[in-house]
Every structure is written in structure tokens, then in C-alpha cells.
Design an enzyme around this catalytic site. Sequence first.
Site, PDB file in Angstrom:
ATOM      1  N   LYS A 193       0.921  -1.054  -0.081  1.00 23.53           N
ATOM      2  CA  LYS A 193      -0.111  -0.008   0.191  1.00 23.53           C
ATOM      3  C   LYS A 193       0.947   1.163  -0.239  1.00 23.53           C
ATOM      4  CE  LYS A 193      -3.885   2.027   2.565  1.00 23.53           C
ATOM      5  NZ  LYS A 193      -4.765   1.981   3.614  1.00 23.53           N
ATOM      6  N   SER A 222     -10.265  -0.384   6.460  1.00 21.71           N
ATOM      7  CA  SER A 222      -9.831  -0.234   5.475  1.00 21.71           C
ATOM      8  C   SER A 222      -9.096  -1.309   4.855  1.00 21.71           C
ATOM      9  CB  SER A 222      -8.762   1.104   5.293  1.00 21.71           C
ATOM     10  OG  SER A 222      -9.318   2.031   5.661  1.00 21.71           O
ATOM     11  N   SER A 251      -9.515   2.059   2.569  1.00 19.58           N
ATOM     12  CA  SER A 251      -8.672   3.047   1.824  1.00 19.58           C
ATOM     13  C   SER A 251      -7.500   1.895   0.988  1.00 19.58           C
ATOM     14  CB  SER A 251      -7.796   3.947   2.564  1.00 19.58           C
ATOM     15  OG  SER A 251      -7.062   3.267   3.600  1.00 19.58           O
TER      16      SER A 251
END
Length: 412
Positions: A62, A155, A131
Site C-alpha cells: 500500500k 480499510s 482506503s
Amino acid sequence: MLSLLSLRARIEAGSLTPAQAVALTREAMAEHEPSVRAFVTTDPDPHVPDAGPLAGIAVGIKDIVDTDHLPTQMGSSIYAGWQPRADAPIVARLKRLGAVPLAKTTTTAFAFIDPTETYNPRAPGRTPGGSSAGSAAAVAAGMLPLALGTQTGGSVIRPAAYCGVVGVKPSFRLLPTIGVKCFSWTLDTLGLFAASAADAAHALALIAGRPEIDQPASVPRIGLFVPEYCEAAEPDALHALERARAMAEAAGAGIRAFTLPDEFRHAFEEHATIQDFESAQALAWEYESHRASLPPLLRAHLDKSRTIEATAYDAARRAAHHARRSLRDILRSSDIDVLLTVSAPGQAPVGYASTGDSRFNRLWTMMGVPCVTVPVPGEGPPLGVQIIARFGDDARALSAAKFLEKAFAERP
């Protein structure tokens, strides 16, 4: 999807080299990335170790996690092209295990809720969530066998459920968040996305250095939990939960209804106070120096968050602390091993204006307990169910997830 365990089995059998395994991943990325847009940057010439328990396994990182070989851009123009000088400890650990951090996956700006440009490969026209959008979508599209995400509210669990993959939010502090852009130091938790619960358990056990996490599936005693501390789930999510209950029961699991006392409603409501107060401090430089460059939802959030008083934050932390102790005692004294509940309010919302609602994840993030979402078979866009265990009992959560996965596969 690409199975980590399957790739490793072929490598150990000698039918595939680590370099060939990574090449397969890169071929899948070339095929699917144009329609998914899960990646920010990729390594054009990756170093592929020949040895290690994760040799040949390409990993998505990420893009709020530092990497010394790829930029870390936080989903924001403020950090365009920014190149850390060191790997975050989680990335260094992956490299020591032989894994290849092949790509940075898309994230909402600073892991808040302004949407990314990533598409949901399993539900066209619907959000992949956030996210950790890119990590969930990359695994769902079969481009990667493993990806890292983070969870402050929902998330990891929510995008995994929306994209039809397994997502794991481990116990708080099991994995180090040093070198990960902070949003809330009390809540931020590193997590994993994989094709199966078995893949996720194997990866987490190796990354955490805790082989006991990767236990065989065992028949769990399940507490069926339908939250009453927030707005109810949509009918399709509740129907998926009921299907999961029926399949688990048919496979031999003992199941009973489970409830929580009213203090958890208060704790749930205080999640926002903790997150918002801390995010205003964690992003103080970005706000004060580059407010105009922040996306609209985050900018408005920080405008409001800066007005929270320290006394309100302290009260929220006390409420969270009391709820964590209460949950520990409730689960210790119960006759269940895990809770089973919904992963998200329903199917992924149509369109790309929202990343969805994290209300069925926020309490568990604040409690610091391990959570695993497993896809429930059915028609239409993906739906998942969430398994929750006691703090530190990640092995039990993943064992129950393997049990459910097997029960779902053997359904009539």
C-alpha cells in the site's frame, strides 16, 4: 486468483522457479492492470531471491508504506515522486523472507475516504472500497498472491469484502507500523489481502515470526453477532450472514446468538473522536503547508478535527480502554471461540464517489482484536462475513476462517 500456497508448492516441487513465479505475476499484471488500475508504481527490474519461505511471492505494498526502491506517494500530489531512503520494517521483513515487493498499490489520500481511480474487478461499476483499494483489487483480479493494507476504521476488511477476497486485520501491534504514514497512532493496523484464509494464515505466521498462527482448521464454537450499536446492515448482508451460519452449522460448528452490553454503543461512537483528534496532529504539516492540495473530504475532515478538545479525546480513550477490558472479560467467560458477523453494510456501493461505510469494522479496530473476512458464495457482487477472536488469538480467528472457507466450498 493467485494462491500463495499453490505457487510455493510448485516452487518447492521444482516445477517452477521463484523467477518464473514472479514472471507469471507480471504477466497477470500486464493483462489486467489497464482495466483495474490497482497500481501506482511497479518495479521494472525486480530482484528475485532464489531462497526463502516466500521466495517467488510478489507482494503489493500500500502506497503509504515506505519502500527504498519505489516512491511512496500517499495517494497525494503533495508527495509526488517522494522516495524514502529506507524500507519500512514490514517491507524489510518481506524481503528477508524472500518475497518481492513488486508494486505500490493505490490508496485513498493519506488513507482517508476520498476515492481512488481503482476499479472493482469482481463488481464492475461498484467501488472497490478503501482506503486499501489497490491491494484488494490487485488480489481479486489475480494480479498478486499477497498485498499489504492498513486499517484505521475498516480499510482492510471492507475492501476485501467488496472485492471478494480474504482480508486480515491482525491484533493491534502484531505487525509494526513504523515507516507507515500515520493517520491515528491508536488505531492504525497493518493487514493482509490474499486469495484464501490458508494463504493469509501462512503469510501472517511467517511475517509475524509466529508459526503458531498457521493452525489447521478446527470446528469452532461461534457466537452469531448482529450489531445493534449502529444502523442495521442491508438485507443482502444479513442474508449472507444467515447463509454462512447455516453452512457452518451443517459442517458441525456450534452456534449461538451473541450480544454486547450498551457500553459498546458508547465505545463505537468514540472511535471518531480518537481517530479525528489524532489525524489532525498526524497530518498537521500537510494541513498547514498544503491545505489547498488536500482532497475535499480530507480537507473538510481536518478543518473539523482541529476543533476537538483534548478533554474529549481523553474521555474517548478512557471509554475505549474500558470497552477493551470489558470485551476481554466477556469473551474469556463465554463458551465461544469466535464471533461471526457482517463485514460491510452490504454489497459495494454503485459508482466511485464513495468507498463505502466502515461502521461494522470501527469498533473491532478500536478493540484491537483480530478480524478476518471470508467471501460467502452466492450470485451477484461479492459479500463477506467477518470472524472476530480475542485479542492476541489471531490463530483462532484464522483457523475458524479456514473452517468456514471449507464449509462454503462443500455446500450442497
